[in-house]
Design an enzyme around this catalytic site. Structure first.
Site, PDB file in Angstrom:
ATOM      1  NE  ARG A 275      61.168  38.055  -9.762  1.00 22.60           N
ATOM      2  CZ  ARG A 275      62.354  38.567  -9.466  1.00 22.60           C
ATOM      3  NH1 ARG A 275      62.816  39.597 -10.147  1.00 22.60           N
ATOM      4  NH2 ARG A 275      63.101  38.057  -8.502  1.00 22.60           N
TER       5      ARG A 275
ATOM      6  CG  HIS B 185      56.448  35.558 -10.513  1.00 21.72           C
ATOM      7  ND1 HIS B 185      55.768  34.707  -9.662  1.00 21.72           N
ATOM      8  CD2 HIS B 185      57.551  35.943  -9.810  1.00 21.72           C
ATOM      9  CE1 HIS B 185      56.439  34.580  -8.520  1.00 21.72           C
ATOM     10  NE2 HIS B 185      57.524  35.321  -8.577  1.00 21.72           N
TER      11      HIS B 185
ATOM     12  CD  GLN C 197      53.526  34.118  -2.268  1.00 22.70           C
ATOM     13  OE1 GLN C 197      54.443  34.675  -1.675  1.00 22.70           O
ATOM     14  NE2 GLN C 197      53.662  32.915  -2.814  1.00 22.70           N
TER      15      GLN C 197
ATOM     16  CE1 TYR D  62      55.964  31.367  -5.057  1.00 26.28           C
ATOM     17  CE2 TYR D  62      57.427  32.242  -3.385  1.00 26.28           C
ATOM     18  CZ  TYR D  62      56.884  32.288  -4.657  1.00 26.28           C
ATOM     19  OH  TYR D  62      57.280  33.270  -5.535  1.00 26.28           O
TER      20      TYR D  62
ATOM     21  CE  LYS E 141      51.852  37.516  -7.463  1.00 23.46           C
ATOM     22  NZ  LYS E 141      53.169  36.965  -7.732  1.00 23.46           N
TER      23      LYS E 141
ATOM     24  CB  SER F 145      56.543  36.678   0.087  1.00 26.98           C
ATOM     25  OG  SER F 145      57.244  35.523  -0.312  1.00 26.98           O
TER      26      SER F 145
ATOM     27  NE  ARG G 295      58.402  48.883 -13.445  1.00 29.83           N
ATOM     28  CZ  ARG G 295      57.893  47.714 -13.036  1.00 29.83           C
ATOM     29  NH1 ARG G 295      56.727  47.679 -12.416  1.00 29.83           N
ATOM     30  NH2 ARG G 295      58.539  46.588 -13.217  1.00 29.83           N
TER      31      ARG G 295
ATOM     32  NE  ARG H 119      61.766  43.133 -11.832  1.00 28.27           N
ATOM     33  CZ  ARG H 119      60.867  42.390 -12.496  1.00 28.27           C
ATOM     34  NH1 ARG H 119      59.672  42.843 -12.761  1.00 28.27           N
ATOM     35  NH2 ARG H 119      61.204  41.171 -12.906  1.00 28.27           N
TER      36      ARG H 119
ATOM     37  N   GLY I  59      54.375  44.991 -14.373  1.00 26.06           N
ATOM     38  CA  GLY I  59      54.698  46.126 -15.228  1.00 26.06           C
ATOM     39  C   GLY I  59      54.089  47.451 -14.811  1.00 26.06           C
TER      40      GLY I  59
ATOM     41  NE  ARG J  20      63.057  34.140 -11.607  1.00 23.87           N
ATOM     42  CZ  ARG J  20      62.421  34.232 -10.449  1.00 23.87           C
ATOM     43  NH1 ARG J  20      63.081  34.618  -9.364  1.00 23.87           N
ATOM     44  NH2 ARG J  20      61.139  33.972 -10.362  1.00 23.87           N
TER      45      ARG J  20
ATOM     46  CB  THR K 179      52.374  32.270  -5.953  1.00 25.32           C
ATOM     47  OG1 THR K 179      52.064  33.524  -5.352  1.00 25.32           O
ATOM     48  CG2 THR K 179      53.222  32.495  -7.195  1.00 25.32           C
TER      49      THR K 179
END
Ligand code: FNR
Length: 388
Positions: free
Chosen positions: A284, A281, A141, A143, A257, A119, A316, A336, A314, A178, A169
């Site tokens: 988020r 994201h 990635q 920014y 992204k 990142s 998992r 995550r 998502g 948040r 991104t």
């Protein structure tokens, strides 16, 4: 194989293998600011929930008595063969989670041949990550800074250090609403020990010295962090036309992204992009945004033959990966769970989570009756909504 060896030796896994309790284990082990930063979604976390519900609604229809060994999990993306269809998503400010930081995650990925995405908000430099994982595939990635000279410098350093693809991104030109961070006055990008990608950049350092009378980012951490954040969260000032600027400085594949609509996916094709990541994201940014799995099929149908469609948000379990690939994604990213692993036990923890996810994927493919990623097809899934 890593897990089976552990089981045979009667060893307990260092990180839980249960996706439903991983977060709880991380909460017990991690610094609060770091845990809150990872766990948080935007708003009331409706999109985080939607991401999981979307996976739950698709069911696998397995086949039996088919040859499923040896299984081949490899995929070819932008002409490069990867052993697995899973990549590490870009995750910033890793010093908040564990001292092993991005270097630890990159090493964990290297052990398992999982491509790693660094990142722009990373707290390990290009040079450190390249030295820690010299052989393994690495992407960068971006920014996208306001300043073209800083952008060019970052892209040059990425290229010089063996990062082969650029992920841009587009859904995070500023941080979203948040509550987990707002209510705890958690300012993750300032709590981290200075941004290594930014602070180590020669052009950024020169410009910072010019504006601060010869100061270094290390001497003026807060001021430098504010300057860096102002640069990289570039507001709404970018347009589709600006993608030309990136092409000037990057001759490898470019991937956008944060794409969630067919219209934007088509614009990505029009503007000569090589790939997209269908992503919200991890829930988020927009609370209330559509789940990525709910838009993936229509995006694949519209542009899947024209550029490389990947997805995240998502993932998992192994079954989640099977479903996303069967619906047409060429590869998926996970965020995550791996960072919880890092928080729980550094590099080893991140590796344990990735190894578990890959073992689960391998088993699920075998039980579903497929031998290779190419055999994963939409026809092996049904969408079923159970009520109540
Ligand atoms: C992220 N994500 C992210 N994305 C990005 O492009 N640059 C970044 O620096 C970060 N940083 C970041 C930090 C943390 C703590 C999280 C959890 C996520 C988003 C990430 O790349 C990915 O899109 C999501 O994490 C995918 O969703 P899951 O797998 O976390 O559900």
């Amino acid at each position: 194989a890593v897990l089976q060896k552990g089981l045979l030796a009667n060893e307990l896994p260092i990180v839980t293998t249960n996706p439903n309790t991983l977060e709880e284990q991380a909460k017990k082990k991690m610094p609060k600011a770091g845990f809150d930063y990872i766990v948080g979604g935007a708003g009331e976390a409706a999109t985080m929930d939607a991401n999981r519900l979307a996976f739950r609604q698709w069911k696998i229809v397995p086949r039996v008595l088919k040859p499923t060994t040896p299984r081949d999990l490899s995929v070819t993306i932008f002409g490069q063969k990867f052993d697995v269809p899973l990549l590490m998503a870009p995750v910033g400010v890793n010093s908040l989670f564990h001292p092993d930081k991005e270097i630890g995650v990159a090493q964990a990925c290297a052990e398992l041949r999982v491509p790693f995405t660094l990142s722009t908000a990373a707290e390990s430099t290009f040079e450190q990550v390249a030295a820690a994982a010299p052989e393994s595939p690495k992407w960068f990635q971006l920014y996208w800074p306001n300043d073209e000279e800083i952008t060019a410098s970052l892209l040059k350093r990425a290229k010089d250090n063996g990062f082969t693809a650029l992920v841009v991104t587009l859904d995070t030109w500023t941080l979203a609403w948040r509550p987990y961070d707002l209510d705890t006055a958690n300012v993750p990008f300032l709590l981290g020990q200075g941004d290594a990608i930014g602070f180590s950049d020669p052009v950024f350092r020169r410009k910072f010295a010019e504006m601060s009378d010869g100061g270094t980012p290390e001497e003026n951490t807060l001021q430098a962090a504010v300057y860096w954040i102002g640069e990289t969260f570039s507001g709404t000032s970018r347009s589709w036309e600006d993608l030309k600027i990136l092409k000037k400085y990057w001759d490898g594949p470019i991937i956008l992204k944060g794409i969630l609509s067919v219209e934007d996916a088509e614009l990505a094709v029009e503007h000569g992009m090589d790939g997209i990541i269908v992503s919200n994201h991890g829930g988020r940014q927009i609370d209330g945004a559509i789940a990525t799995l709910d838009v993936l099929p229509e995006i694949v149908d519209a542009v899947g033959s024209k550029l490389t469609v990947m997805m995240d948000s998502g993932i998992r379990t192994g079954a989640d990966i099977v479903k996303a690939l069967a619906l047409g994604a060429k590869a998926v990213f996970v965020g995550r769970p791996v960072v919880y692993g890092l928080g729980i036990n550094g590099k080893e923890g991140a590796e344990a989570v990735l190894a578990g996810l890959l073992a689960d994927l391998d088993l699920t493919m075998g039980f579903a009756g497929v031998k290779s990623i190419a055999e994963l097809k939409r026809s092996m899934l049904r969408k079923i909504q159970h009520s109540g």
